[in-house]
Design a protein around this motif. Structure first.
Motif, mmCIF file in Angstrom:
data_model
loop_
_atom_site.group_PDB
_atom_site.id
_atom_site.type_symbol
_atom_site.label_atom_id
_atom_site.label_comp_id
_atom_site.label_asym_id
_atom_site.label_seq_id
_atom_site.Cartn_x
_atom_site.Cartn_y
_atom_site.Cartn_z
ATOM 1 N N PRO A 151 0.803 -1.223 0.000
ATOM 2 C CA PRO A 151 0.000 0.000 0.000
ATOM 3 C C PRO A 151 0.833 1.268 0.000
ATOM 4 N N GLU A 152 0.243 2.290 -0.572
ATOM 5 C CA GLU A 152 0.938 3.561 -0.745
ATOM 6 C C GLU A 152 0.360 4.577 0.240
ATOM 7 N N PHE A 153 1.222 5.330 0.898
ATOM 8 C CA PHE A 153 0.725 6.302 1.877
ATOM 9 C C PHE A 153 1.095 7.739 1.496
ATOM 10 N N LEU A 154 1.499 7.957 0.236
ATOM 11 C CA LEU A 154 1.880 9.308 -0.214
ATOM 12 C C LEU A 154 0.683 10.242 -0.164
ATOM 13 N N ARG A 155 0.956 11.493 0.227
ATOM 14 C CA ARG A 155 -0.082 12.520 0.107
ATOM 15 C C ARG A 155 0.153 13.288 -1.182
ATOM 16 N N GLU A 156 -0.901 13.647 -1.858
ATOM 17 C CA GLU A 156 -0.751 14.496 -3.041
ATOM 18 C C GLU A 156 -0.165 15.835 -2.617
ATOM 19 N N SER A 210 -6.351 3.056 7.751
ATOM 20 C CA SER A 210 -5.601 4.299 8.007
ATOM 21 C C SER A 210 -6.337 5.496 7.413
ATOM 22 N N ASN A 211 -6.729 5.389 6.144
ATOM 23 C CA ASN A 211 -7.417 6.518 5.516
ATOM 24 C C ASN A 211 -8.737 6.823 6.216
ATOM 25 N N ALA A 212 -9.469 5.782 6.599
ATOM 26 C CA ALA A 212 -10.756 6.008 7.270
ATOM 27 C C ALA A 212 -10.525 6.661 8.632
ATOM 28 N N LYS A 251 -1.116 16.113 14.199
ATOM 29 C CA LYS A 251 -1.460 16.214 12.772
ATOM 30 C C LYS A 251 -2.929 15.903 12.519
ATOM 31 N N PHE A 252 -3.422 16.438 11.421
ATOM 32 C CA PHE A 252 -4.815 16.195 10.993
ATOM 33 C C PHE A 252 -5.834 16.673 12.022
ATOM 34 N N LEU A 253 -5.505 17.799 12.638
ATOM 35 C CA LEU A 253 -6.464 18.436 13.547
ATOM 36 C C LEU A 253 -6.788 19.846 13.052
ATOM 37 N N ASN A 254 -6.662 20.062 11.754
ATOM 38 C CA ASN A 254 -7.041 21.368 11.209
ATOM 39 C C ASN A 254 -8.484 21.320 10.741
ATOM 40 N N PRO A 255 -9.345 22.126 11.355
ATOM 41 C CA PRO A 255 -10.729 22.121 10.892
ATOM 42 C C PRO A 255 -10.820 22.827 9.547
ATOM 43 N N GLY A 258 -14.471 20.469 5.319
ATOM 44 C CA GLY A 258 -14.755 19.035 5.101
ATOM 45 C C GLY A 258 -13.593 18.452 4.306
ATOM 46 N N TYR A 259 -13.367 17.160 4.463
ATOM 47 C CA TYR A 259 -12.261 16.549 3.713
ATOM 48 C C TYR A 259 -12.720 16.212 2.295
ATOM 49 N N GLY A 260 -11.753 16.110 1.390
ATOM 50 C CA GLY A 260 -12.066 15.735 0.013
ATOM 51 C C GLY A 260 -10.887 15.022 -0.609
ATOM 52 N N SER A 262 -9.134 12.519 -3.915
ATOM 53 C CA SER A 262 -9.446 11.287 -4.635
ATOM 54 C C SER A 262 -9.362 10.073 -3.721
ATOM 55 N N CYS A 263 -8.989 10.276 -2.449
ATOM 56 C CA CYS A 263 -8.773 9.097 -1.586
ATOM 57 C C CYS A 263 -9.763 8.971 -0.445
ATOM 58 N N PHE A 264 -9.848 9.966 0.450
ATOM 59 C CA PHE A 264 -10.688 9.795 1.647
ATOM 60 C C PHE A 264 -12.154 9.510 1.303
ATOM 61 N N PRO A 265 -12.793 10.306 0.429
ATOM 62 C CA PRO A 265 -14.196 10.003 0.125
ATOM 63 C C PRO A 265 -14.360 8.603 -0.475
ATOM 64 N N LYS A 266 -13.487 8.290 -1.406
ATOM 65 C CA LYS A 266 -13.576 6.977 -2.085
ATOM 66 C C LYS A 266 -13.309 5.831 -1.099
ATOM 67 N N ASP A 267 -12.260 5.986 -0.299
ATOM 68 C CA ASP A 267 -11.848 4.868 0.550
ATOM 69 C C ASP A 267 -12.786 4.674 1.747
ATOM 70 N N THR A 268 -13.333 5.760 2.290
ATOM 71 C CA THR A 268 -14.289 5.585 3.394
ATOM 72 C C THR A 268 -15.540 4.871 2.868
ATOM 73 N N PHE A 322 -8.549 20.383 -3.910
ATOM 74 C CA PHE A 322 -9.098 19.794 -2.671
ATOM 75 C C PHE A 322 -8.237 20.097 -1.459
ATOM 76 N N LYS A 323 -7.019 20.562 -1.716
ATOM 77 C CA LYS A 323 -6.142 21.051 -0.653
ATOM 78 C C LYS A 323 -5.018 21.823 -1.334
ATOM 79 N N GLY A 324 -4.201 22.532 -0.555
ATOM 80 C CA GLY A 324 -3.104 23.294 -1.149
ATOM 81 C C GLY A 324 -2.029 22.378 -1.709
ATOM 82 N N THR A 387 -9.292 26.812 -0.251
ATOM 83 C CA THR A 387 -8.102 25.942 -0.324
ATOM 84 C C THR A 387 -6.939 26.674 0.333
ATOM 85 N N GLU A 388 -6.117 25.927 1.072
ATOM 86 C CA GLU A 388 -5.051 26.597 1.830
ATOM 87 C C GLU A 388 -3.782 26.806 0.996
ATOM 88 N N TRP A 389 -3.856 27.687 0.008
ATOM 89 C CA TRP A 389 -2.659 28.057 -0.752
ATOM 90 C C TRP A 389 -1.885 29.115 0.033
HETATM 91 C C1 UGA Z 1 -4.480 10.863 1.765
HETATM 92 C C2 UGA Z 1 -3.609 10.315 2.908
HETATM 93 O O1 UGA Z 1 -3.218 11.390 3.770
HETATM 94 C C3 UGA Z 1 -2.358 9.621 2.353
HETATM 95 O O2 UGA Z 1 -1.614 9.036 3.424
HETATM 96 C C4 UGA Z 1 -2.792 8.512 1.381
HETATM 97 O O3 UGA Z 1 -1.683 7.872 0.788
HETATM 98 C C5 UGA Z 1 -3.649 9.141 0.262
HETATM 99 O O4 UGA Z 1 -4.794 9.787 0.858
HETATM 100 C C6 UGA Z 1 -4.083 8.028 -0.648
HETATM 101 O O5 UGA Z 1 -4.840 7.155 -0.190
HETATM 102 O O6 UGA Z 1 -3.594 7.956 -1.779
HETATM 103 P P1 UGA Z 1 -4.374 13.006 0.165
HETATM 104 O O7 UGA Z 1 -5.685 12.541 -0.383
HETATM 105 O O8 UGA Z 1 -3.305 13.418 -0.765
HETATM 106 O O9 UGA Z 1 -3.723 11.857 1.094
HETATM 107 O O10 UGA Z 1 -4.713 14.243 1.082
HETATM 108 P P2 UGA Z 1 -4.596 14.656 2.611
HETATM 109 O O11 UGA Z 1 -3.448 15.540 2.800
HETATM 110 O O12 UGA Z 1 -4.693 13.492 3.506
HETATM 111 O O13 UGA Z 1 -5.940 15.543 2.737
HETATM 112 C C7 UGA Z 1 -7.218 14.963 2.463
HETATM 113 C C8 UGA Z 1 -8.304 15.956 2.764
HETATM 114 O O14 UGA Z 1 -8.400 16.220 4.158
HETATM 115 C C9 UGA Z 1 -8.098 17.330 2.106
HETATM 116 O O15 UGA Z 1 -9.333 17.823 1.620
HETATM 117 C C10 UGA Z 1 -7.581 18.199 3.237
HETATM 118 O O16 UGA Z 1 -7.832 19.559 3.079
HETATM 119 C C11 UGA Z 1 -8.360 17.612 4.411
HETATM 120 N N1 UGA Z 1 -7.709 17.846 5.726
HETATM 121 C C12 UGA Z 1 -6.528 17.289 6.029
HETATM 122 C C13 UGA Z 1 -8.355 18.656 6.657
HETATM 123 O O17 UGA Z 1 -9.458 19.200 6.414
HETATM 124 N N2 UGA Z 1 -7.766 18.848 7.878
HETATM 125 C C14 UGA Z 1 -6.568 18.276 8.205
HETATM 126 O O18 UGA Z 1 -6.097 18.491 9.343
HETATM 127 C C15 UGA Z 1 -5.934 17.479 7.265
#
Ligand code: UGA
Length: 434
Positions: A151-156, A210-212, A251-255, A258-260, A262-268, A322-324, A387-389
């Motif tokens: 499995p791959e854990f890279l963030r875009e 992990s993603n969920a 980490k991952f405590l930034n409100p 909503g999350y978006g 190609s991974c979190f919505p699909k994988d959940t 979907f994010k910066g 988006t957080e640019w």
């Molecule tokens: C996510 C996982 O973080 C990676 O570990 C995983 O490899 C990847 O999915 C995948 O399955 O391929 P990614 O989709 O690139 O990575 O994006 P994240 O950085 O995780 O952010 C996902 C969403 O959550 C974004 O919309 C982002 O803005 C949001 N987010 C993230 C928040 O609203 N608050 C946070 O504190 C963190």
């Protein structure tokens, strides 16, 4: 040095290919989309990732990285073939659609020579490894191979950084030979991160779990942010106080909106479906999905509320990805929020430093497009940061105040210093505090 073939040149395949070439392996990437391969062969990147271009050019020039549409060329000498094709949600069932994985497995099978590890990098449901194994066997009864979950854990947006700084490398192999080959491939990371060798089914589950979990963490902090808005607490202070507990983590405590992605919505969604399939209801995940969708609609309404007195007023949207750090708009909360706003307003002008082209393909002519913050905000009733640019952190507030019809900012990524914005004469709303 190993010979690696990577099937699929998307956000996972391409950075992985470049990273493995940089580690000294000979990598061939194969993709069906001819235009993509032609562009890559011309030295043009097909997606934006920080730091990717330099390593891509360097490794192509050194002859360590090449691209082809021909499966045989890619696979015939490979020690390891990685599947990095898409597993999009099935439009009806929301399960992961495995048609590209199955097609790739069938297509590559006849070209395997010598012992080969077929490693699945794509996110695939539990048990997919067994099916890939069967497909390869069916299409090449003589093949000497093992199928591994990798499995791959890279963030875009951070793919290159994450490739070279992994927290862990998970190898789900059922044979020692395959496991040892992958341990060898990732040897440059020995001592730098945890290596976890597990059952193939555990490895497939680790990725989804992990993603969920991360999606639930974001949903949780968003719920706390709503609570803080009502109760008079400040989510920044609350998140900091929680994150200092190492069991919770910072980490991952930034409100946000909503999350978006190609991974979190699909994988959940896929995980929830898997729960149903195996007869164990995953209530936390199901609630997270429903609440995250509802949140995006609510955020759209929150913006509409700010123009209640001037419903014809222009809404300036800053940020579409979907994010910066990425040009990707797939399942972007910004897009869903805009779609909600379009139901009430036809006067929306959007800007994003990198994602305009991808957003245009989704939003078409339902909004108008600006080439700069200033162009988006001119005569606007309200500006919304979605988006957080980094550029948005340093907005020229004095200038914006002059050109906007009404000095109002809704900051859904909590990027700005509220006190400064208010001092500059703006009406300011953010997430998780009054
Ligand atoms: C996510 C996982 O973080 C990676 O570990 C995983 O490899 C990847 O999915 C995948 O399955 O391929 P990614 O989709 O690139 O990575 O994006 P994240 O950085 O995780 O952010 C996902 C969403 O959550 C974004 O919309 C982002 O803005 C949001 N987010 C993230 C928040 O609203 N608050 C946070 O504190 C963190």
């Amino acid at each position: 040095m190993m010979k690696v073939a990577i099937v699929g040149t998307g956000y996972v395949g391409l950075p992985t290919g470049v990273g493995l070439a940089e580690l000294g392996n000979k990598v061939v990437c194969v993709d069906k989309i001819e235009d993509k391969i032609n562009r890559l062969n011309r030295g043009e990147l097909t997606l934006y990732e920080d730091g990717l271009e330099e390593l891509f050019k360097k490794n192509v020039a050194a002859g360590m990285l090449s691209f082809t549409t021909d499966m045989e060329t890619a696979v015939k000498d490979a020690d390891i073939v990685m599947l990095a094709v898409g597993t999009p949600p099935h439009p009806l069932t929301k399960e992961a659609d495995l048609k590209y994985i199955y097609a790739a497995a069938a297509e590559l099978a006849p070209f395997l020579t010598g012992y080969t590890v077929v490693a699945t990098k794509s996110t695939v449901p539990v048990g997919t490894g067994d099916e890939v194994e069967e497909i390869v066997r069916k299409n090449n009864s003589k093949a000497d191979f093992d199928v591994v979950s990798l499995p791959e854990f890279l963030r875009e947006g951070f793919a290159i950084h994450d490739f070279f700084n992994p927290d862990r490398i998970v190898i789900g192999a059922e044979s020692d030979k395959a496991r040892n080959m992958l341990l060898e491939l990732y040897r440059p990371f020995a001592g730098k991160c945890e290596f976890l060798c597990v059952k193939r089914r555990s490895s497939e589950t680790i990725k989804y779990a992990s993603n969920a979990f991360l999606a639930m963490k974001i949903h949780y902090i968003n719920e706390m942010a709503d609570f803080c808005e009502k109760s008079g607490a400040d989510i920044r202070e609350v998140a900091k106080g929680m994150g200092l507990d190492s069991r919770i983590g910072k980490k991952f405590l930034n409100p946000g909106p909503g999350y978006g992605g190609s991974c979190f919505p699909k994988d959940t969604n896929a995980m929830a479906q898997m729960g149903k399939k195996y007869g164990t209801r995953l209530n936390l995940i199901e609630t997270t999905i429903a609440e995250n969708d509802a949140r995006k609609a609510r955020m759209g309404q929150r913006v509409i509320e700010t123009i209640r007195e001037h419903p014809e007023g222009k809404i300036a949207v800053l940020g579409l990805a979907f994010k910066g750090g990425t040009d990707d708009c797939r399942e972007s909360p910004a897009i869903d929020i805009i779609k909600e706003m379009i139901r009430h307003s036809r006067n929306i002008r959007v800007y994003d430093p990198k994602a305009l082209a991808n957003a245009k393909a989704i939003l078409n002519n339902t909004v108008s497009y600006a080439e700069s913050v200033e162009e988006a905000c001119k005569d606007a009733e309200v500006a919304v940061i979605l988006t957080e640019w980094e550029d948005f952190r340093h907005l020229d507030l004095a200038r914006l105040k002059k050109i906007m019809r009404c000095p109002k900012i809704v900051d859904m990524r909590n990027m700005l210093c509220g006190e400064e914005v208010v001092a500059a004469g703006f009406d300011y709303q953010c997430i998780g505090r009054k």
